[in-house]
Design an enzyme around this catalytic site. Structure first.
Site, PDB file in Angstrom:
ATOM      1  N   TRP A 203       0.838  -1.190   0.000  1.00  0.00           N
ATOM      2  CA  TRP A 203       0.000   0.000   0.000  1.00  0.00           C
ATOM      3  C   TRP A 203       0.888   1.261   0.000  1.00  0.00           C
ATOM      4  CZ3 TRP A 203      -1.070   3.573   4.191  1.00  0.00           C
ATOM      5  CH2 TRP A 203      -2.063   4.514   3.866  1.00  0.00           C
ATOM      6  N   ASP A 370     -16.487  10.999  -3.535  1.00  0.00           N
ATOM      7  CA  ASP A 370     -15.867   9.770  -3.038  1.00  0.00           C
ATOM      8  C   ASP A 370     -16.639   9.240  -1.834  1.00  0.00           C
ATOM      9  OD1 ASP A 370     -13.505   7.974  -1.975  1.00  0.00           O
ATOM     10  OD2 ASP A 370     -12.787   8.707  -3.911  1.00  0.00           O
ATOM     11  N   ASP A 371     -15.992   8.443  -1.031  1.00  0.00           N
ATOM     12  CA  ASP A 371     -16.594   7.764   0.124  1.00  0.00           C
ATOM     13  C   ASP A 371     -17.317   8.753   1.051  1.00  0.00           C
ATOM     14  OD1 ASP A 371     -17.114   5.903   2.048  1.00  0.00           O
ATOM     15  OD2 ASP A 371     -15.027   5.382   2.442  1.00  0.00           O
ATOM     16  N   ARG A 447      -9.891  -2.947   7.508  1.00  0.00           N
ATOM     17  CA  ARG A 447     -10.553  -1.631   7.493  1.00  0.00           C
ATOM     18  C   ARG A 447     -11.975  -1.721   8.071  1.00  0.00           C
ATOM     19  NH1 ARG A 447     -12.181   2.899   3.035  1.00  0.00           N
ATOM     20  NH2 ARG A 447     -11.143   4.626   4.036  1.00  0.00           N
ATOM     21  N   LYS A 480     -16.158   5.236  -9.474  1.00  0.00           N
ATOM     22  CA  LYS A 480     -14.928   4.684  -8.891  1.00  0.00           C
ATOM     23  C   LYS A 480     -15.324   3.465  -8.064  1.00  0.00           C
ATOM     24  CE  LYS A 480     -11.184   6.081  -5.728  1.00  0.00           C
ATOM     25  NZ  LYS A 480     -10.667   7.239  -4.973  1.00  0.00           N
ATOM     26  N   TRP A 481     -14.814   2.315  -8.447  1.00  0.00           N
ATOM     27  CA  TRP A 481     -15.204   1.028  -7.841  1.00  0.00           C
ATOM     28  C   TRP A 481     -14.069   0.578  -6.928  1.00  0.00           C
ATOM     29  CZ3 TRP A 481     -19.410  -2.391  -9.578  1.00  0.00           C
ATOM     30  CH2 TRP A 481     -19.379  -3.650  -8.978  1.00  0.00           C
ATOM     31  N   ASP A 482     -14.286   0.753  -5.630  1.00  0.00           N
ATOM     32  CA  ASP A 482     -13.216   0.510  -4.666  1.00  0.00           C
ATOM     33  C   ASP A 482     -13.322  -0.898  -4.066  1.00  0.00           C
ATOM     34  OD1 ASP A 482     -11.024   1.143  -3.099  1.00  0.00           O
ATOM     35  OD2 ASP A 482     -11.911   2.939  -2.206  1.00  0.00           O
ATOM     36  N   MET A 483     -12.282  -1.350  -3.396  1.00  0.00           N
ATOM     37  CA  MET A 483     -12.240  -2.677  -2.748  1.00  0.00           C
ATOM     38  C   MET A 483     -11.097  -2.631  -1.753  1.00  0.00           C
ATOM     39  SD  MET A 483     -11.199  -5.889  -2.248  1.00  0.00           S
ATOM     40  CE  MET A 483     -11.660  -7.571  -2.372  1.00  0.00           C
ATOM     41  N   ASN A 484     -11.450  -2.485  -0.472  1.00  0.00           N
ATOM     42  CA  ASN A 484     -10.413  -2.059   0.476  1.00  0.00           C
ATOM     43  C   ASN A 484      -9.929  -3.089   1.479  1.00  0.00           C
ATOM     44  OD1 ASN A 484      -9.710   0.682  -0.194  1.00  0.00           O
ATOM     45  ND2 ASN A 484     -11.862   1.149   0.200  1.00  0.00           N
ATOM     46  N   ASP A 552      -2.748   5.215  -3.524  1.00  0.00           N
ATOM     47  CA  ASP A 552      -3.232   6.262  -2.625  1.00  0.00           C
ATOM     48  C   ASP A 552      -2.146   7.291  -2.359  1.00  0.00           C
ATOM     49  OD1 ASP A 552      -5.788   5.387  -2.352  1.00  0.00           O
ATOM     50  OD2 ASP A 552      -5.511   4.406  -0.423  1.00  0.00           O
TER      51      ASP A 552
HETATM   52  C1  DGJ Z   1      -9.350   3.846  -0.763  1.00  0.00           C
HETATM   53  C2  DGJ Z   1      -9.080   4.551  -2.045  1.00  0.00           C
HETATM   54  O1  DGJ Z   1      -7.868   4.142  -2.599  1.00  0.00           O
HETATM   55  C3  DGJ Z   1      -9.136   6.056  -1.808  1.00  0.00           C
HETATM   56  O2  DGJ Z   1      -8.829   6.736  -2.987  1.00  0.00           O
HETATM   57  C4  DGJ Z   1     -10.490   6.423  -1.298  1.00  0.00           C
HETATM   58  O3  DGJ Z   1     -11.460   6.218  -2.266  1.00  0.00           O
HETATM   59  C5  DGJ Z   1     -10.806   5.647  -0.041  1.00  0.00           C
HETATM   60  N1  DGJ Z   1     -10.639   4.242  -0.238  1.00  0.00           N
HETATM   61  C6  DGJ Z   1     -12.202   5.924   0.427  1.00  0.00           C
HETATM   62  O4  DGJ Z   1     -12.566   5.157   1.495  1.00  0.00           O
END
Ligand code: DGJ
Length: 704
Positions: A203, A370-371, A447, A480-484, A552
């Site tokens: 990361w 965003d979020d 997270r 924007k399709w996120d996956m954290n 990020d």
């Molecule tokens: C992780 C992404 O990489 C960021 O750019 C942002 O969208 C955050 N998540 C939001 O929770």
């Protein structure tokens, strides 16, 4: 072009030849991969054979003398018959027979590329120019026991110098077959002085190019995280000793897959080099009932005699012409600005509108929310899964906000993270069984969230419906399709205990199913993939979403490396790159607004800082940057990229992007640190038209 004069099979691209032969035992042998050779009937002069049988090797068959598989260059190696290197297929039959011994039976040739198997990403055919540029070969193999059948598919893309490979395993026996490993690509290279190159990271430090010499033993690069991961991008290059950016032989390999993967480079005692790429096999076991088949993901290989730069440009052309959704081919990406690092979770409609107005004034084109926009989401501890707008922050919902943003002349984009669920959410309270967790164990969180079980069709339907509702509400031009998070506690109640090893792959297939439904329902949306930055940056995702958030980390010093590494495989238009705040939120390092822009401009540019808090000087500079980027956007995004200096080798990153016809180019010269008493540097530009005269303009540095 595919030329067959059995026992030889010659796949030729514009600048490379890939030649196989059928060996005396019926196994497919690898004869040659390198610069293009002319077609002929007989390639026996390329054949290599050990003059003597090494003392303790295993003879394949009493009838075939010293024929032994350990010293052969093989195209799809099984196991248990004297080849002690990594097998491409490991499988168990019900009666305990684990020997895999595939031999050639027949082949099929076609001038059209078959579409990728349903529900899987892969090479798009009919797109790279004239039809004769593409051809396809399928080799039909059978285990000598007669039960297990293999189809090895080769797609030949002449103009990109790319050949792709996919394997289908068919259980032709009468009992279940359990597959424990299936490589999409296996390739044996003859003895040589090779080096390997890969893109490891983590990361905020993705794609940190590393290289080394091939030694005896196996180098394994893998992801066990459910996503292709920043840990090891699904990519490997092999070069001859002495290859550099512009000269020398370079082989590039990649996998069109977004989940667990395994790449191996293994040098055997006889100095043969085996390369393998495929699904990661530690969380993988797939049961095939009689008559059923299993398709591997597709793997991509390219060869260039023009060094790593040539290899990368082949990948770039291939991704543009054969991977990303056709509607986005050569289509300029909008200049966006994103609310995340500007406001994080601290916003309401008026704050967002203030930010949007500031962006519109600066000439930006698309505003991304965003979020934090959905009910109860005030930090990262809740609400994922409940995809309804937070009426406290957005009293008129997404719809009113999107309309107000559009009234400013901007397009509207929105963030989602559909694959996740927060334990503190309505979705989890009503469907705990939809989250991936193992019964009887407390699930580990990443997270603060759990992963939804995308192997369950009911979950896919729920997510499709939820996303359709979100998109219908705000009609976004961009998503924007996120996956954290990465996986833990893998288990699905929809699978019996002895099929739990299928979950990781079924998850990825479920994701592809969901994406293909949404992408075809919303063809005008520009989807950008994201996974805590670049934790899932691969060709599988690019098949559905033409760009991916690279990292990020927006600090330009870090980005020089991340974008440089990324460009080894992925073209600039696929790599989201934003101008962040000063100091950078990741490293707390200060960088001028100019350096931040100059580095980010070599990607799909965006801004991600609080535009309402800019100084007059910053506003002036950003306005100019926006004009400049718009004027040269196509060169930045779609130019042919030449890397003239590597930040992994010294203080400099130097990138040159050239128009296809050589009419114009842009050069970025970046230093990690400024040194006193600098001397003259000579830069040799690349890709120029020798008959043309060029005018050089330098961008003046603006001081506050
Ligand atoms: C992780 C992404 O990489 C960021 O750019 C942002 O969208 C955050 N998540 C939001 O929770």
């Amino acid at each position: 072009m595919i030329q067959l004069s059995l026992p030889y099979l010659h796949l030729r691209t514009r600048n490379s030849s890939y030649i196989m032969e059928i060996l005396p035992g019926g196994h497919i042998g690898q004869l040659y991969y390198g610069p293009a050779l002319s077609s002929r009937e007989d390639y026996s002069s390329l054949h290599r054979e050990f003059a003597i049988m090494p003392g303790n090797e295993t003879a394949y068959s009493p009838q075939l003398g010293q024929y032994n598989l350990e010293t052969c260059l093989l195209e799809f190696p099984g196991g248990g018959k004297g080849d002690y290197r990594s097998p491409a297929l490991i499988a168990r039959r019900g009666d305990g027979d684990r020997v895999i011994d595939p031999v050639y039976r027949s082949h099929r040739l076609s001038e059209d590329l078959a579409e990728p198997p349903s529900g899987m990403p892969g090479t798009r055919g009919g797109t790279g120019g004239a039809e004769s540029d593409e051809a396809m070969l399928t080799l039909l193999l059978e285990d000598t026991r007669g039960d297990l059948k293999l189809e090895l598919e080769y797609r030949v893309l002449e103009s990109c110098d790319v050949i792709t490979r996919r394997v289908r395993v068919v259980n032709g026996g009468e009992a279940d077959l359990d597959i424990d490993r299936i490589a999409s690509l296996s390739l044996d290279l003859p003895p040589g002085d090779y080096r390997w190159h890969s893109l490891p990271g983590k990361w905020i430090a993705e794609k940190q190019l590393q290289s080394g010499s091939i030694r005896f033993g196996a180098l394994e690069l893998s992801s066990r995280r459910l996503v292709s991961s920043a840990e090891h991008n699904p990519f490997l290059a092999i070069s001859e000793e002495g290859t550099d950016e512009h000269r020398g032989d370079a082989y590039g390999f990649s996998l069109i897959y977004s989940g667990n993967h395994r790449t191996v480079a293994e040098q055997s005692p006889h100095r043969l080099l085996r390369i393998q790429l495929g699904i990661g096999d530690e969380d993988f076991c797939w049961r095939l009932a009689p008559g059923e088949s299993f398709e591997s993901p597709e793997a991509v290989m390219t060869f260039s005699a023009e060094g790593f730069g040539g290899m990368s440009r082949n990948f770039h052309r291939y991704i543009e012409d054969h991977i990303i959704p056709p509607a986005w081919r050569r289509r300029p990406r909008p200049l966006l600005f994103n609310s995340w690092e500007a406001l994080y979770f601290d916003f309401d409609e008026e704050k967002l509108m203030k930010l949007a107005r500031a962006g519109a004034k600066l000439g930006m084109e698309l505003f991304v929310l965003d979020d934090g926009w959905f009910a109860g989401r005030n930090d990262d501890r809740s609400s994922l899964g409940d995809w309804v707008a937070d009426r406290k922050k957005l009293p008129g919902g997404l719809e009113r906000l999107a309309n107000r943003v559009r009234a400013l002349g901007l397009e509207f984009g929105v963030w989602v993270e559909p694959e996740m669920v927060s334990p503190d959410s309505e979705l989890y309270r009503s469907h705990p069984e939809w989250a991936i967790q193992t019964p009887g164990r407390e699930p580990s969180l990443g997270r603060n969230q759990l992963i939804l079980d995308l192997s369950n069709p009911a979950v896919i339907d729920y997510l499709e419906e939820s996303m359709n509702r979100v998109f219908a509400a705000c009609n976004p031009a961009y998503v924007k399709w996120d996956m954290n998070r990465c996986s833990s506690d893998l288990y699905s109640p929809t699978l019996p205990p002895d099929r739990q090893g299928e979950l990781a792959h079924r998850y990825v297939m479920g994701l592809y199913e969901l994406l293909s439904r949404l992408v075809s329902a919303w063809p005008d949306i520009l989807f950008e993939g994201c996974a805590s930055g670049g934790n899932r940056f691969d060709m599988g995702i690019l098949y559905y979403m033409p760009q991916i958030w690279t990292s990020d980390n927006t600090d330009p010093g870090s980005r020089m490396k991340i974008q440089h590494g990324s460009s080894w495989v992925y073209p600039p238009h696929c790599a989201g790159a934003h101008v962040g705040s000063d100091p950078s939120h990741q490293l707390l390092r200060n960088n001028s607004i100019e350096t931040r822009f100059h580095v980010a401009a070599f990607g799909a540019l965006g801004y991600e800082l609080n535009l309402t808090k800019l100084s007059p000087f910053e506003r002036k500079v950003i306005t100019r940057q926006v004009e400049l980027y718009k004027a040269y956007r196509e060169l930045f995004q779609f130019g042919e990229l030449y890397r003239l200096a590597s930040p992994f080798q010294g203080n400099l990153a130097v990138w040159q992007t050239m128009a296809d016809d050589g009419s114009a180019g842009i050069l970025g010269w970046f230093q990690q640190s400024q040194e006193a008493g600098s001397v003259y540097e000579t830069l040799r530009l690349r890709g120029l038209d020798p008959g043309a005269t060029y005018r050089i303009e330098t961008l003046p540095h603006v001081f506050n």
